[in-house]
Write a protein that holds these residues in place. Structure first.
Motif, short mmCIF file in Angstrom:
data_model
loop_
_atom_site.label_atom_id
_atom_site.label_comp_id
_atom_site.label_asym_id
_atom_site.label_seq_id
_atom_site.Cartn_x
_atom_site.Cartn_y
_atom_site.Cartn_z
N ILE A 1 1.69 2.54 -3.51
CA ILE A 1 0.61 2.91 -4.43
C ILE A 1 0.67 4.37 -4.86
O ILE A 1 0.53 4.69 -6.05
CB ILE A 1 -0.76 2.57 -3.80
N THR B 1 -6.10 3.04 -4.32
CA THR B 1 -5.22 2.04 -4.94
C THR B 1 -5.50 1.89 -6.43
O THR B 1 -4.60 1.52 -7.19
CB THR B 1 -5.34 0.66 -4.26
N PRO C 1 -2.95 -2.51 -8.28
CA PRO C 1 -3.60 -1.28 -8.75
C PRO C 1 -4.33 -1.43 -10.07
O PRO C 1 -5.05 -0.51 -10.48
CB PRO C 1 -2.42 -0.31 -8.87
N PHE D 1 -2.05 -4.64 -2.59
CA PHE D 1 -3.15 -4.46 -3.54
C PHE D 1 -2.61 -4.35 -4.95
O PHE D 1 -1.54 -3.77 -5.18
CB PHE D 1 -3.96 -3.19 -3.20
N LEU E 1 0.82 -1.21 0.00
CA LEU E 1 0.00 0.00 0.00
C LEU E 1 0.85 1.27 0.00
O LEU E 1 0.50 2.27 -0.63
CB LEU E 1 -0.94 0.00 1.21
#
Length: 485
Positions: free
Chosen positions: A9, A200, A167, A165, A6
């Motif tokens: 991002i 994100t 993106p 995550f 994260l």
């Protein structure tokens, strides 16, 4: 592409379009590049205050750009944001800090929590700190919100998902590089989770300080918003605007209106489907613990009116009776769920223990039933059900009927002790223009069986639900019982 931490991002999206808007609040906008640099400097300030990888950071900031900066600075250090309301009384915040044991409290006066470092709402990092990229770190747990409906000792729900995550992987009907409006309080799990996912995915996040019905429509139009999450209270207040006010804003760019957090009266949902069109209206049901969830589109809902959808492919659900047996279709009982990955895989508590029945099934306290096609229908929370004269009365059903009366902004239905009936039904009604009780009773008589109509009404002078649509019936009930005594 592989998932990114994260903390990486902001730099990822800044590299693609540094001048694109990242977050807007009350007319102020930070670009992607500015957001990345500001959170790098803030992360270094947090590290100097003692935040390390694996720590919790309690964040009690109001809605705004600073809230997002605090969270991403935390993730850049491999720590976990633990959001709380900026308006918590000191004693409530102290109880949460005691359970969370954070290494930093953001949004509290210096010295407010003993040896735990605190920084106030207006904290700015030393401008001499570098805004260059930091070493890559991955948060073991990506979020740790408190329970929205807990009473007494606080309960912190720590997600077992790491801070990783992709993106380029759309989630929950959210697309890449769009605009998202956030009118709900960021300390609540829904607005927090969905808007962070939006960041994100490179979305332009437009966040409001507080919910305002017409301002919500104005921002949806001005920023050509693609995706918004509302709660039924917000939907009701928007619908109560004069038709000419609703009609003057262009919502043609709005692709998804998702609602959750509380039961939505069928009449209100039908109005929104008529207004926006069924493909744009979606509903999610589930708890912060993420043991299970349902999702239903507007088209499905028209075929299964009142349903919150089928269980997601990641979980299973069943209805359980008072004797612990699984109930057949159309019989009302308590809703239990479990993730296919196994009990305890999606979250863990700080300050509480999970309550499971045999097989690892868990309940978040809701009552409901399932039809033959596997669609779930909710009745009410088990703790809110009123037993009056041997009949089970679900407050949400009565509140939906009251809220459909002209001039009502919100309502709360509770049971008050009665020697004869066990409980009598009492309605607290938020109607800013006053209340014609006789007209309201006539209205309810057309919609509810007689025993469900409240025996007494009380006019409230302030909203009964918070900006997240939450209503604490147990507290309202306790206040009125105390006043009687």
């Amino acid at each position: 592409m592989p998932a990114l931490p994260l903390g990486r991002i902001p730099a990822f999206w800044a590299a693609r379009n540094p001048d694109a808007p990242a977050i807007t609040h009350e007319g102020r906008t930070v670009t992607r590049a500015e957001f990345d640099r500001r959170t790098n400097r803030l992360a270094r300030a947090y590290a100097a205050l003692g935040v390390n990888e694996g720590d919790l950071v309690t964040i009690g900031l109001p809605n705004g750009i600073g809230f997002y900066e605090a969270c991403f600075a935390t993730w850049k250090l491999g720590a976990t944001p633990q959001p709380i309301s900026a308006r918590l009384p000191k004693l409530e915040r102290e109880a949460i800090v005691e359970v969370a044991a954070p290494s930093l409290v953001v949004g509290a006066p210096a010295g407010a929590h003993g040896s735990v470092p605190c920084i106030d709402v207006d904290f700015e990092p030393d401008p001499s700190l570098s805004d260059a990229e930091l070493p890559e770190k991955i948060s073991r747990y990506w979020k740790a919100p408190t329970s929205g409906g807990s009473t007494g000792r606080p309960k912190i729900i720590v997600s077992n998902d790491p801070g990783l995550f992709d993106p380029f992987e759309p989630r929950l009907q959210q697309e890449i590089d769009r605009a998202q409006l956030v009118p709900g309080p960021l300390y609540h799990n829904g607005p927090f989770s969905f808007s962070m996912i939006g960041v994100t995915l490179g979305n332009h996040i437009v966040v409001t300080t507080r919910f305002d019905a017409e301002e919500t429509l104005r921002l949806l139009s001005e920023h050509k918003v693609d995706w918004v999450m509302l709660v039924p209270t917000m939907m009701h207040r928007i619908w109560n605007l004069p038709e000419e006010v609703r009609a003057k804003y262009d919502l043609s760019h709005l692709r998804v209106m998702l609602h959750l957090a509380a039961p939505c009266p069928a009449w209100l949902k039908e109005k929104w489907i008529e207004w926006l069109g069924a493909p744009r209206v979606h509903e999610l049901y589930g708890g912060t613990e993420a043991q299970g969830a349902t999702w239903i589109t507007g088209e499905e809902w028209l075929q299964h009116k009142g349903s919150v959808g089928k269980p997601a492919v990641t979980c299973e659900m069943k209805i359980v009776g008072a004797d612990g047996q699984t109930l057949p279709p159309r019989e009302v009982g308590e809703v239990f769920m479990r993730p296919l990955t196994g009990p305890g895989t999606t979250y863990h508590y700080l300050g509480a223990t999970s309550k499971q029945i045999e097989g690892g099934w868990e309940s978040i306290g809701d009552i409901g039933w399932m039809d033959e096609d596997g669609y779930l229908y909710l009745a009410d929370r088990h703790t809110d059900m009123i037993l009056a004269g041997g009949a089970n009365i679900y407050p949400a059903e009565v509140e939906a009927a009251i809220d459909a009366f002209a001039g009502v902004r919100s309502s709360a239905v509770i049971g008050l002790p009665d020697d004869d009936m066990g409980n009598t039904i009492h309605a607290i009604v938020d109607a800013p223009g006053g209340l014609d009780e006789a007209a309201l009773r006539a209205h309810l008589g057309e919609r509810l069986v007689r025993y469900k109509i409240p025996k007494s009404f009380e006019l409230a002078h302030e909203p009964l639900r918070d900006d997240a649509g939450k209503l604490r019936r147990s507290a309202l009930r306790a206040e009125r019982i105390k006043a009687r005594a």
